[in-house]
Design an enzyme around this catalytic site. Structure first.
Site, PDB file in Angstrom:
ATOM      1  N   LYS A 182       5.331   3.277  -4.294  1.00  0.00           N
ATOM      2  CA  LYS A 182       5.898   4.628  -4.108  1.00  0.00           C
ATOM      3  C   LYS A 182       6.174   4.897  -2.626  1.00  0.00           C
ATOM      4  O   LYS A 182       7.220   5.413  -2.269  1.00  0.00           O
ATOM      5  CB  LYS A 182       4.902   5.662  -4.651  1.00  0.00           C
ATOM      6  CG  LYS A 182       5.179   7.068  -4.189  1.00  0.00           C
ATOM      7  CD  LYS A 182       4.148   8.044  -4.680  1.00  0.00           C
ATOM      8  CE  LYS A 182       2.922   8.184  -3.805  1.00  0.00           C
ATOM      9  NZ  LYS A 182       3.112   9.007  -2.584  1.00  0.00           N
ATOM     10  N   ASN A 183       5.227   4.514  -1.768  1.00  0.00           N
ATOM     11  CA  ASN A 183       5.381   4.827  -0.348  1.00  0.00           C
ATOM     12  C   ASN A 183       6.384   3.920   0.364  1.00  0.00           C
ATOM     13  O   ASN A 183       6.740   4.171   1.515  1.00  0.00           O
ATOM     14  CB  ASN A 183       4.030   4.783   0.370  1.00  0.00           C
ATOM     15  CG  ASN A 183       3.174   5.989   0.017  1.00  0.00           C
ATOM     16  OD1 ASN A 183       3.652   6.924  -0.632  1.00  0.00           O
ATOM     17  ND2 ASN A 183       1.917   5.959   0.432  1.00  0.00           N
TER      18      ASN A 183
ATOM     19  N   ARG B 139       5.607  16.495   1.024  1.00  0.00           N
ATOM     20  CA  ARG B 139       5.743  16.402   2.477  1.00  0.00           C
ATOM     21  C   ARG B 139       6.640  15.261   2.913  1.00  0.00           C
ATOM     22  O   ARG B 139       7.275  15.338   3.963  1.00  0.00           O
ATOM     23  CB  ARG B 139       4.377  16.227   3.112  1.00  0.00           C
ATOM     24  CG  ARG B 139       3.475  17.415   2.964  1.00  0.00           C
ATOM     25  CD  ARG B 139       2.195  17.138   3.674  1.00  0.00           C
ATOM     26  NE  ARG B 139       2.470  16.549   4.979  1.00  0.00           N
ATOM     27  CZ  ARG B 139       2.788  17.243   6.062  1.00  0.00           C
ATOM     28  NH1 ARG B 139       2.834  18.544   6.019  1.00  0.00           N
ATOM     29  NH2 ARG B 139       3.048  16.628   7.195  1.00  0.00           N
TER      30      ARG B 139
ATOM     31  N   CYS C 198      -1.312  20.775   3.603  1.00  0.00           N
ATOM     32  CA  CYS C 198      -1.483  20.356   2.223  1.00  0.00           C
ATOM     33  C   CYS C 198      -2.965  20.189   1.976  1.00  0.00           C
ATOM     34  O   CYS C 198      -3.782  20.420   2.874  1.00  0.00           O
ATOM     35  CB  CYS C 198      -0.725  19.067   1.939  1.00  0.00           C
ATOM     36  SG  CYS C 198      -1.459  17.667   2.731  1.00  0.00           S
TER      37      CYS C 198
ATOM     38  N   ARG D 170      -1.715  18.107   8.665  1.00  0.00           N
ATOM     39  CA  ARG D 170      -0.613  17.135   8.659  1.00  0.00           C
ATOM     40  C   ARG D 170       0.596  17.560   9.497  1.00  0.00           C
ATOM     41  O   ARG D 170       1.665  17.878   8.967  1.00  0.00           O
ATOM     42  CB  ARG D 170      -0.198  16.810   7.218  1.00  0.00           C
ATOM     43  CG  ARG D 170      -1.330  16.184   6.452  1.00  0.00           C
ATOM     44  CD  ARG D 170      -0.930  15.673   5.108  1.00  0.00           C
ATOM     45  NE  ARG D 170      -0.215  14.415   5.152  1.00  0.00           N
ATOM     46  CZ  ARG D 170       0.043  13.682   4.075  1.00  0.00           C
ATOM     47  NH1 ARG D 170      -0.360  14.090   2.906  1.00  0.00           N
ATOM     48  NH2 ARG D 170       0.695  12.546   4.171  1.00  0.00           N
TER      49      ARG D 170
ATOM     50  N   ASP E 152      -5.836   5.995   1.663  1.00  0.00           N
ATOM     51  CA  ASP E 152      -5.413   6.213   0.271  1.00  0.00           C
ATOM     52  C   ASP E 152      -6.311   5.500  -0.740  1.00  0.00           C
ATOM     53  O   ASP E 152      -6.115   5.658  -1.948  1.00  0.00           O
ATOM     54  CB  ASP E 152      -3.955   5.762   0.076  1.00  0.00           C
ATOM     55  CG  ASP E 152      -2.964   6.752   0.661  1.00  0.00           C
ATOM     56  OD1 ASP E 152      -3.391   7.841   1.100  1.00  0.00           O
ATOM     57  OD2 ASP E 152      -1.756   6.446   0.681  1.00  0.00           O
TER      58      ASP E 152
ATOM     59  N   ARG F 249       2.106  11.888  -9.941  1.00  0.00           N
ATOM     60  CA  ARG F 249       2.896  11.808  -8.707  1.00  0.00           C
ATOM     61  C   ARG F 249       2.983  10.366  -8.209  1.00  0.00           C
ATOM     62  O   ARG F 249       3.966  10.000  -7.561  1.00  0.00           O
ATOM     63  CB  ARG F 249       2.257  12.667  -7.605  1.00  0.00           C
ATOM     64  CG  ARG F 249       2.386  14.156  -7.854  1.00  0.00           C
ATOM     65  CD  ARG F 249       1.897  14.912  -6.659  1.00  0.00           C
ATOM     66  NE  ARG F 249       2.452  14.319  -5.442  1.00  0.00           N
ATOM     67  CZ  ARG F 249       1.942  14.464  -4.234  1.00  0.00           C
ATOM     68  NH1 ARG F 249       0.847  15.188  -4.065  1.00  0.00           N
ATOM     69  NH2 ARG F 249       2.495  13.896  -3.188  1.00  0.00           N
TER      70      ARG F 249
HETATM   71  C1  UD1 Z   1       1.655   8.065   4.738  1.00  0.00           C
HETATM   72  C2  UD1 Z   1       1.510   7.889   3.248  1.00  0.00           C
HETATM   73  C3  UD1 Z   1       0.192   8.481   2.764  1.00  0.00           C
HETATM   74  C4  UD1 Z   1      -0.966   7.873   3.561  1.00  0.00           C
HETATM   75  C5  UD1 Z   1      -0.721   7.992   5.069  1.00  0.00           C
HETATM   76  C6  UD1 Z   1      -1.769   7.265   5.901  1.00  0.00           C
HETATM   77  C7  UD1 Z   1       3.822   7.999   2.555  1.00  0.00           C
HETATM   78  C8  UD1 Z   1       4.889   8.737   1.834  1.00  0.00           C
HETATM   79  N1  UD1 Z   1       2.628   8.574   2.614  1.00  0.00           N
HETATM   80  O1  UD1 Z   1       1.665   9.462   5.003  1.00  0.00           O
HETATM   81  O2  UD1 Z   1       0.057   8.187   1.380  1.00  0.00           O
HETATM   82  O3  UD1 Z   1      -2.147   8.570   3.238  1.00  0.00           O
HETATM   83  O4  UD1 Z   1       0.561   7.426   5.399  1.00  0.00           O
HETATM   84  O5  UD1 Z   1      -1.809   5.920   5.570  1.00  0.00           O
HETATM   85  O6  UD1 Z   1       4.032   6.904   3.044  1.00  0.00           O
HETATM   86  N2  UD1 Z   1       0.172  12.793  12.326  1.00  0.00           N
HETATM   87  C9  UD1 Z   1       0.371  13.632  13.399  1.00  0.00           C
HETATM   88  N3  UD1 Z   1       1.658  13.950  13.739  1.00  0.00           N
HETATM   89  C10 UD1 Z   1       2.732  13.471  13.057  1.00  0.00           C
HETATM   90  C11 UD1 Z   1       2.509  12.591  11.959  1.00  0.00           C
HETATM   91  C12 UD1 Z   1       1.209  12.286  11.622  1.00  0.00           C
HETATM   92  O7  UD1 Z   1      -0.571  14.109  14.025  1.00  0.00           O
HETATM   93  O8  UD1 Z   1       3.872  13.785  13.423  1.00  0.00           O
HETATM   94  C13 UD1 Z   1      -1.215  12.465  11.933  1.00  0.00           C
HETATM   95  C14 UD1 Z   1      -1.536  12.945  10.523  1.00  0.00           C
HETATM   96  O9  UD1 Z   1      -1.917  14.291  10.513  1.00  0.00           O
HETATM   97  C15 UD1 Z   1      -2.646  12.024  10.122  1.00  0.00           C
HETATM   98  C16 UD1 Z   1      -2.264  10.703  10.806  1.00  0.00           C
HETATM   99  O10 UD1 Z   1      -1.348  11.050  11.839  1.00  0.00           O
HETATM  100  O11 UD1 Z   1      -3.865  12.484  10.639  1.00  0.00           O
HETATM  101  C17 UD1 Z   1      -1.639   9.670   9.898  1.00  0.00           C
HETATM  102  O12 UD1 Z   1      -0.567  10.232   9.209  1.00  0.00           O
HETATM  103  P1  UD1 Z   1       0.720   9.391   8.816  1.00  0.00           P
HETATM  104  O13 UD1 Z   1       0.452   7.946   9.010  1.00  0.00           O
HETATM  105  O14 UD1 Z   1       1.910   9.991   9.482  1.00  0.00           O
HETATM  106  O15 UD1 Z   1       0.829   9.701   7.269  1.00  0.00           O
HETATM  107  P2  UD1 Z   1       2.128   9.994   6.429  1.00  0.00           P
HETATM  108  O16 UD1 Z   1       3.255   9.171   6.914  1.00  0.00           O
HETATM  109  O17 UD1 Z   1       2.303  11.469   6.290  1.00  0.00           O
END
Ligand code: UD1
Length: 420
Positions: A22-23, A93, A117, A122, A307, A399
């Site tokens: 999915k990701n 998101r 969320c 996030r 995850d 989901r």
């Molecule tokens: C993706 C995955 C999610 C997984 C996560 C971490 C998808 C669709 N989702 O989410 O299932 O749990 O990776 O492996 O691929 N952060 C910031 N600023 C930003 C972006 C992120 O501070 O602009 C922080 C987040 O709050 C979090 C950390 O970085 O604490 C990691 O998040 P991130 O790797 O970005 O997760 P997602 O891409 O949202």
């Protein structure tokens, strides 16, 4: 709302097929916006997060149709709308992933600001900084992110991510492929889903080096073309089935799974007393002896994935000894803890650390799913609990897991899904 009734005590045995990730699918669907030509994706899972992404793509004017055999055909030739509305973004998101491709191809995009969320605030600051590093101007207006480029589009630049965010690495990549000149993305995530996005973009004509490392180099091209790409399989789904076998003392071959994509999960399972090894068709997971408590800490890939934290905690509830589980990726990802407590688990929480003291056995109760991974953790715990557990609000499961109940039933679980 649908619920699952699970009678625990059966071993999970035989074989199970994992779906496409999915990701990996979500960013690649968004990447279709980068080109006026067709993108065909294979191995696309039938889960509701993908349906939400397709809804958003259609809203943006993309022709998006599922085809038999888990294929998906996307054509953004007629895409004109560059606004991702609140109604869809609030559901998922990952909708933020359309921002970079819209901006890169059309020079302007408005995406509703994703809210917090269930697993924490996030933020999206890293996504926005990546776009600014390539010359975009980003403003917040009435709950929308408005990004635009000066007349001649994005220009290559140096993007330094302060943490290896998965989504921000994908945003950076999708913006850089159409930017003028060379871009360097530093401290990029090394997750297999990022490398798979890079492979898809390369199939579309992008020029990318270093995917799977902390430094990606991108030479911008003028346009991307028609392509076909098959998604990698879902490592989180694979890990969840591995834990289903482990928690029930079972013996399961997970078809299509790759041990190397699981990063440190394989070693963690081995230390906990579970045997796991690659086969020609995937992975074999066997647990014949007792489970040992071990400590884990979630980390960016290839560290232990956040995850799979909830699922691993379910496993540790019945291990010998005490396990310390630290969540370092998200700020509040322990909603499953009180629910596991209802099943008889002994867990105390302090900040981002959970102390799980193994108990002799879990017992059935009514529990409530709160997010995607928390809900599968409750299903796994229920498989090992004595009696009949009801898991409410399983729409969270839909989901990200295709036919979870049916797949587990085929491996010996006793699960009934009840509508309404
Ligand atoms: C993706 C995955 C999610 C997984 C996560 C971490 C998808 C669709 N989702 O989410 O299932 O749990 O990776 O492996 O691929 N952060 C910031 N600023 C930003 C972006 C992120 O501070 O602009 C922080 C987040 O709050 C979090 C950390 O970085 O604490 C990691 O998040 P991130 O790797 O970005 O997760 P997602 O891409 O949202």
């Amino acid at each position: 709302m649908d619920r699952m009734i699970i009678r625990g005590g059966s071993r999970i045995e035989g074989s199970v097929q994992v779906c496409g990730a999915k990701n990996a699918a979500l960013p690649q669907i968004a990447a279709a916006l980068l080109s006026a030509e067709r993108l065909e994706l294979g191995n696309v899972p039938e889960v509701s997060d993908i349906d939400t992404m397709l809804l958003l793509m259609r809203e943006l004017g993309v022709a998006a149709n599922r085809a038999p055999g888990h294929r998906l055909v996307l054509d953004a030739g007629g895409a004109r709308n560059t606004q991702a509305p609140y109604d869809i973004v609030r559901k998922m998101r990952a909708s933020i992933l359309v921002l970079a491709p819209l901006l890169a191809r059309f020079g302007s995009a408005r995406v509703s600001q994703p809210g917090g969320c269930a697993i924490g605030a996030r933020p999206i600051d890293l996504h926005l900084k990546a776009l600014e590093a390539l010359g975009a101007q980003v403003d917040m207006e009435a709950g929308y992110i408005h990004a635009r480029t000066s007349g001649d589009g994005l220009r290559g630049g140096r993007i330094v991510l302060s943490s290896p965010s998965v989504g921000a690495s994908e945003t950076a990549l999708m913006a850089a492929v159409l930017a003028r000149g060379e871009s360097e993305i530093l401290n990029a995530g090394r997750d297999p889903e990022i490398s798979d996005l890079a492979a898809c973009l390369v199939a579309m004509g992008a020029r990318i080096e270093g995917a799977g490392t902390h430094r990606m180099l991108v030479q911008g091209v003028q346009a991307l073309h028609q392509a076909r790409h098959d998604l990698i399989t879902d490592r989180i789904e694979a890990g969840s089935y591995a834990i289903a076998a482990a928690i029930t003392g079972g013996h399961l071959e997970i078809l299509g799974a790759h041990l190397e994509h699981l990063g440190s999960v394989g070693a963690a399972l081995e230390s906990a007393g579970v045997q796991i090894w690659p086969t020609d068709r995937g992975l074999m997971v066997v647990r014949s002896g007792p489970l040992q408590a071990i400590d884990i800490s979630t980390e960016p890939y290839p560290g232990f994935p956040t995850d799979l934290q909830a699922q691993f905690m379910a496993l540790m509830t019945i291990a010998r000894g005490a396990s310390v589980i630290r969540e370092t990726v998200f700020e509040s990802r322990f909603m499953h803890v009180p629910e596991l407590g209802r099943l008889g688990a002994n867990i105390s929480l302090q900040g981002s650390t959970a102390l799980v003291r193994g108990v002799d056995g879990l017992r059935a109760a009514e529990v409530m799913a709160t997010d995607l991974r928390a809900s599968v953790c409750l299903v796994l715990a229920a498989l090992a609990a004595e009696g009949e557990t009801t898991v409410h609000r399983i729409y969270h499961l839909d989901r990200g897991y295709e036919l979870l109940d049916r797949k587990l039933v085929q491996c010996g679980a006793n699960i009934q899904r009840v509508a309404g």
